[in-house]
Motif scaffolding. Structure first.
Motif, PDB file in Angstrom:
ATOM      1  N   PHE A  58      53.635  76.552  46.917  1.00  0.00           N
ATOM      2  CA  PHE A  58      52.505  76.484  45.987  1.00  0.00           C
ATOM      3  C   PHE A  58      53.008  76.453  44.546  1.00  0.00           C
ATOM      4  N   ALA A  59      54.004  77.308  44.252  1.00  0.00           N
ATOM      5  CA  ALA A  59      54.575  77.325  42.903  1.00  0.00           C
ATOM      6  C   ALA A  59      55.242  75.991  42.594  1.00  0.00           C
ATOM      7  N   ALA A  60      55.914  75.395  43.602  1.00  0.00           N
ATOM      8  CA  ALA A  60      56.586  74.113  43.380  1.00  0.00           C
ATOM      9  C   ALA A  60      55.568  73.032  43.013  1.00  0.00           C
ATOM     10  N   VAL A  61      54.434  73.003  43.746  1.00  0.00           N
ATOM     11  CA  VAL A  61      53.414  71.986  43.469  1.00  0.00           C
ATOM     12  C   VAL A  61      52.822  72.197  42.080  1.00  0.00           C
ATOM     13  N   LEU A  62      52.547  73.473  41.728  1.00  0.00           N
ATOM     14  CA  LEU A  62      52.007  73.765  40.393  1.00  0.00           C
ATOM     15  C   LEU A  62      52.970  73.314  39.310  1.00  0.00           C
ATOM     16  N   GLU A  63      54.277  73.561  39.545  1.00  0.00           N
ATOM     17  CA  GLU A  63      55.293  73.187  38.557  1.00  0.00           C
ATOM     18  C   GLU A  63      55.265  71.675  38.324  1.00  0.00           C
ATOM     19  N   ILE A  64      55.147  70.912  39.429  1.00  0.00           N
ATOM     20  CA  ILE A  64      55.140  69.451  39.275  1.00  0.00           C
ATOM     21  C   ILE A  64      53.857  68.994  38.596  1.00  0.00           C
ATOM     22  N   VAL A  65      52.698  69.504  39.072  1.00  0.00           N
ATOM     23  CA  VAL A  65      51.426  68.981  38.579  1.00  0.00           C
ATOM     24  C   VAL A  65      51.203  69.388  37.124  1.00  0.00           C
ATOM     25  N   ILE A  66      51.425  70.680  36.809  1.00  0.00           N
ATOM     26  CA  ILE A  66      51.066  71.153  35.467  1.00  0.00           C
ATOM     27  C   ILE A  66      52.199  70.925  34.475  1.00  0.00           C
ATOM     28  N   TYR A  67      53.438  71.360  34.837  1.00  0.00           N
ATOM     29  CA  TYR A  67      54.547  71.232  33.881  1.00  0.00           C
ATOM     30  C   TYR A  67      54.969  69.775  33.731  1.00  0.00           C
ATOM     31  N   ALA A  68      55.511  69.211  34.841  1.00  0.00           N
ATOM     32  CA  ALA A  68      56.065  67.855  34.745  1.00  0.00           C
ATOM     33  C   ALA A  68      54.967  66.824  34.535  1.00  0.00           C
ATOM     34  N   GLY A  69      53.733  67.141  34.969  1.00  0.00           N
ATOM     35  CA  GLY A  69      52.638  66.197  34.772  1.00  0.00           C
ATOM     36  C   GLY A  69      51.948  66.417  33.452  1.00  0.00           C
TER      37      GLY A  69
END
Lengths: 172, 104
Positions: A51-62
């Motif tokens: 879940f943290a990995a997906v959040l990192e991609i969607v919010i940070y990298a996105g």
């Protein structure tokens, strides 16, 4: 296997961060920063935190990186900034900060080296996170929403175009 | 030996290295956009330490802190980039040394 993947992803994250922060072109730096964030997201995945990995991609990298791209496009700097930045890259500028950071890093490593425990990642599912978010942490969620609202209002206020009167006052 | 085991100290070491890289970038760069990027790297390193701890003890708390860090990063970047726009409009440069006066 997992350990090897962890080291590779860590090396990519470090290298990409190092390259990103020494670029003169802001857009190139942003792309390297996105690579670094994706590598960190992969490490989150390896640590049993999908879940943290997906959040990192969607919010940070996105979302956050796209904000940077928008602002750089709005500024439309071209090549003007690059010359000034290159002059700042001589050793007299970075040698003392590097020494200070190196000392800090050595202190951190010494304190970490005393840890001898090993992690066997236990997968924490999104469901468990949701249950504790709306259980013991519900106040933190409310405060985070207020913080985002405050950020929205402040960004809107600070980023507004100056009115004619303000511009005349600045020039006068 | 279980291949799934990642030493906690190595995760923390990676977080420390990333944090120091961000701090170094913050100290040596003078362009506002690069300073904001360095802040992002430092926040991200802190988040990595929290998620490593969360995995080590199998608790959800570390990942909830990650959510809060993401919120803070988003709010900080929105305000910071608004300031970048104003600095560029008023001083026609992104060099922070030009903006060191608290006047005008």
């Amino acid at each position: 296997m997992t350990l090897a993947l962890f080291y590779i992803a860590g090396a990519i994250a470090l290298a990409a961060t190092g390259i990103a922060l020494t670029r003169v072109n802001a857009i190139h730096a942003l792309i390297y920063l996105v690579v670094s964030l994706l590598a960190v997201a992969f490490i989150f995945f390896l640590l049993g935190a999908p879940f943290a990995a997906v959040l990192e991609i969607v919010i940070y990298a996105g979302a956050i990186m796209v904000l940077f791209v928008f602002v750089i496009m709005m500024l439309n700097l071209g090549n003007r900034g690059t010359v000034v930045e290159q002059e700042m890259m001589n050793p007299s500028v970075w040698i003392i900060p590097s020494l200070l950071c190196l000392i800090l890093l050595i202190e951190l490593s010494l304190s970490i080296a005393s840890l001898k425990s090993e992690t066997n990642p236990i997968v924490v599912s999104a469901k468990e996170i949701g249950i504790s978010l709306f259980g013991p942490y519900v106040l933190a969620v409310e405060i985070a929403s207020m913080l985002l609202l405050a950020g929205l209002v402040a960004a809107n206020h600070i980023g507004r175009r100056l009115s004619k009167m303000d511009q005349e006052k600045d020039e006068g | 030996m279980n291949p799934l085991i990642i030493p906690l100290s190595h995760v923390l070491m990676l977080a420390a290295l990333l944090f120091t890289a961000g701090l170094l970038g913050l100290l040596i760069r003078r362009n506002v956009i690069f300073i904001l990027m360095s802040l992002e790297v430092m926040l991200n390193a802190a988040a990595l330490a929290f998620v490593g701890a969360s995995a080590h003890w199998g608790q959800t708390d570390g990942q909830i802190i990650l959510l809060l860090i993401l919120t803070i990063a988003a709010a900080e970047v929105a305000v910071g980039l608004g300031l970048v726009l104003q600095i560029q409009r008023r001083f026609k440069t992104l060099d922070l040394d030009v903006v060191s006066r608290m006047r005008g």
